[in-house]
Design an enzyme around this catalytic site. Structure first.
Site, mmCIF file in Angstrom:
data_model
loop_
_atom_site.group_PDB
_atom_site.id
_atom_site.type_symbol
_atom_site.label_atom_id
_atom_site.label_comp_id
_atom_site.label_asym_id
_atom_site.label_seq_id
_atom_site.Cartn_x
_atom_site.Cartn_y
_atom_site.Cartn_z
ATOM 1 N N TYR A 152 -67.673 -24.608 -108.011
ATOM 2 C CA TYR A 152 -67.394 -26.058 -107.943
ATOM 3 C C TYR A 152 -66.185 -26.395 -108.812
ATOM 4 O O TYR A 152 -65.271 -27.101 -108.371
ATOM 5 C CB TYR A 152 -68.630 -26.836 -108.409
ATOM 6 N N THR A 187 -75.090 -41.014 -108.489
ATOM 7 C CA THR A 187 -75.138 -40.815 -107.028
ATOM 8 C C THR A 187 -76.205 -39.749 -106.733
ATOM 9 O O THR A 187 -76.649 -39.051 -107.656
ATOM 10 C CB THR A 187 -73.791 -40.276 -106.483
HETATM 11 P P1 NAD Z 1 -72.918 -37.641 -102.541
HETATM 12 O O1 NAD Z 1 -73.616 -36.345 -102.312
HETATM 13 O O2 NAD Z 1 -73.673 -38.853 -102.889
HETATM 14 O O3 NAD Z 1 -71.989 -37.976 -101.260
HETATM 15 C C1 NAD Z 1 -71.239 -36.985 -100.633
HETATM 16 C C2 NAD Z 1 -71.112 -37.332 -99.157
HETATM 17 O O4 NAD Z 1 -70.284 -36.326 -98.544
HETATM 18 C C3 NAD Z 1 -72.466 -37.314 -98.417
HETATM 19 O O5 NAD Z 1 -72.601 -38.492 -97.635
HETATM 20 C C4 NAD Z 1 -72.379 -36.076 -97.537
HETATM 21 O O6 NAD Z 1 -73.085 -36.195 -96.310
HETATM 22 C C5 NAD Z 1 -70.877 -35.979 -97.315
HETATM 23 N N1 NAD Z 1 -70.459 -34.616 -96.952
HETATM 24 C C6 NAD Z 1 -70.837 -33.443 -97.518
HETATM 25 N N2 NAD Z 1 -70.289 -32.420 -96.885
HETATM 26 C C7 NAD Z 1 -69.515 -32.932 -95.888
HETATM 27 C C8 NAD Z 1 -68.708 -32.364 -94.890
HETATM 28 N N3 NAD Z 1 -68.578 -31.023 -94.748
HETATM 29 N N4 NAD Z 1 -68.040 -33.181 -94.047
HETATM 30 C C9 NAD Z 1 -68.187 -34.523 -94.152
HETATM 31 N N5 NAD Z 1 -68.970 -35.122 -95.069
HETATM 32 C C10 NAD Z 1 -69.620 -34.332 -95.931
HETATM 33 O O7 NAD Z 1 -71.837 -37.303 -103.663
HETATM 34 P P2 NAD Z 1 -70.949 -38.213 -104.643
HETATM 35 O O8 NAD Z 1 -71.469 -38.032 -105.990
HETATM 36 O O9 NAD Z 1 -70.725 -39.553 -104.082
HETATM 37 O O10 NAD Z 1 -69.612 -37.366 -104.582
HETATM 38 C C11 NAD Z 1 -68.422 -37.831 -103.970
HETATM 39 C C12 NAD Z 1 -67.272 -37.045 -104.524
HETATM 40 O O11 NAD Z 1 -67.183 -37.258 -105.939
HETATM 41 C C13 NAD Z 1 -67.354 -35.533 -104.348
HETATM 42 O O12 NAD Z 1 -66.063 -35.033 -104.088
HETATM 43 C C14 NAD Z 1 -67.852 -35.055 -105.699
HETATM 44 O O13 NAD Z 1 -67.514 -33.704 -105.929
HETATM 45 C C15 NAD Z 1 -67.118 -36.006 -106.602
HETATM 46 N N6 NAD Z 1 -67.660 -36.161 -107.955
HETATM 47 C C16 NAD Z 1 -68.900 -36.696 -108.157
HETATM 48 C C17 NAD Z 1 -69.348 -36.844 -109.453
HETATM 49 C C18 NAD Z 1 -70.699 -37.460 -109.757
HETATM 50 O O14 NAD Z 1 -71.122 -37.435 -110.929
HETATM 51 N N7 NAD Z 1 -71.388 -38.034 -108.793
HETATM 52 C C19 NAD Z 1 -68.564 -36.454 -110.535
HETATM 53 C C20 NAD Z 1 -67.318 -35.907 -110.283
HETATM 54 C C21 NAD Z 1 -66.868 -35.774 -108.979
#
Ligand code: NAD
Length: 248
Positions: A152, A187
């Site tokens: 990751y 999330t």
């Molecule tokens: P989440 O799991 O709530 O949402 C992710 C969404 O992406 C989901 O709706 C899922 O169905 C969709 N998805 C997954 N694989 C996919 C694919 N192959 N094609 C299309 N859609 C796909 O996650 P989140 O926390 O909202 O994360 C969003 C972004 O933020 C990501 O890039 C994650 O790495 C990043 N991020 C999150 C955090 C955190 O603490 N939540 C921190 C740093 C970065």
């Protein structure tokens, strides 16, 4: 003219909040997700506020699927102004020696190849309509490591490099490209990762200078700003929105 905004991973978390935030500033939002019913739910909520959105099913790791997503936008609107390439997965907690090749490949295909494929197809449409702005979701773990998450972390360091490279190549052609680096954000992805690490919310909050976990809406506001003309001189920036974690 009304902005056309695309959000991948718009069915949940940060993507869903950003779809709302784009709609709230008057954009028509294309909510794309591999979970079509989740994307539909986001659209329903946006349309319920008398704003404009449509849903599209996409798997960002599959070239033909990404090409089709952008074709739908081109056919329907003939333009794309803002793109938030945000879909990603967080794999199970594992030391790198315990990660299988299949897990590694799937992770890289979604988290790193995904934003590349999206930009590959978004950029020609943006160029056709006079330019635009792209934000790719990296992470604070694109800047500092996280234990037992080597794949990751590598993918998110990669997203920052990809964003900077794309940014310098397209800045003079009217497309501003930046990355957003969320910290710990409330999330479903975060809840799963925290549970795997047996970390409860108040213990995590205590690690953060600001004393609390971030909300998806706080990341969304940074993304909307990066896309807006207010950020007209930001190119190739990795904007950290982490409550101070990486400043510790
Ligand atoms: P989440 O799991 O709530 O949402 C992710 C969404 O992406 C989901 O709706 C899922 O169905 C969709 N998805 C997954 N694989 C996919 C694919 N192959 N094609 C299309 N859609 C796909 O996650 P989140 O926390 O909202 O994360 C969003 C972004 O933020 C990501 O890039 C994650 O790495 C990043 N991020 C999150 C955090 C955190 O603490 N939540 C921190 C740093 C970065």
């Amino acid at each position: 003219m009304k902005k056309i905004a695309l959000v991948t991973g718009g069915g949940s978390g940060i993507g869903r909040a950003t779809a709302h935030a784009f709609a709230d500033v008057g954009a028509t939002v294309v909510v794309a997700d591999c979970n079509k019913s989740a994307a539909d739910a986001t659209v329903e909520a946006i349309v319920g506020k008398s704003r404009q959105a449509i849903s599209v099913a996409v798997d960002v790791s599959v070239a033909s699927s990404v090409r089709e997503m952008v074709r739908v936008i081109d056919n329907r609107y003939g333009r794309l102004d803002w793109a938030f390439n945000n879909a990603a997965i967080m794999p199970r907690k594992a030391d790198l020696v315990d990660l299988s090749e299949e897990e590694w490949d799937r992770l890289m295909d979604i988290n790193l190849k995904g934003p590349w494929l999206c930009m590959k197809h978004e950029i020609p449409l943006m160029l056709k309509s006079g330019g635009g702005a792209i934000v790719n979701t990296a992470s604070m773990n694109g800047l500092v490591a996280l234990p037992a998450a080597a794949g990751y972390v590598a993918s998110k360091f990669g997203v920052i490099g990809l964003s900077k490279s794309a940014a310098i190549d397209y800045a003079a052609r009217g497309i501003r490209i930046n990355a957003v680096c969320p910290g710990m954000t409330e999330t479903p992805m975060f809840a799963t990762a925290a549970a795997e690490r047996s970390a409860d919310a108040s213990a995590i909050a205590g690690l953060l200078p600001i004393g609390r976990i971030g909300t998806p809406e706080e990341i969304a506001q940074a993304v909307v700003w990066l896309c807006s003309d207010q950020a007209s001189y930001l190119v190739g920036h990795a904007l950290v929105v982490d409550g101070g974690f990486t400043s510790l």
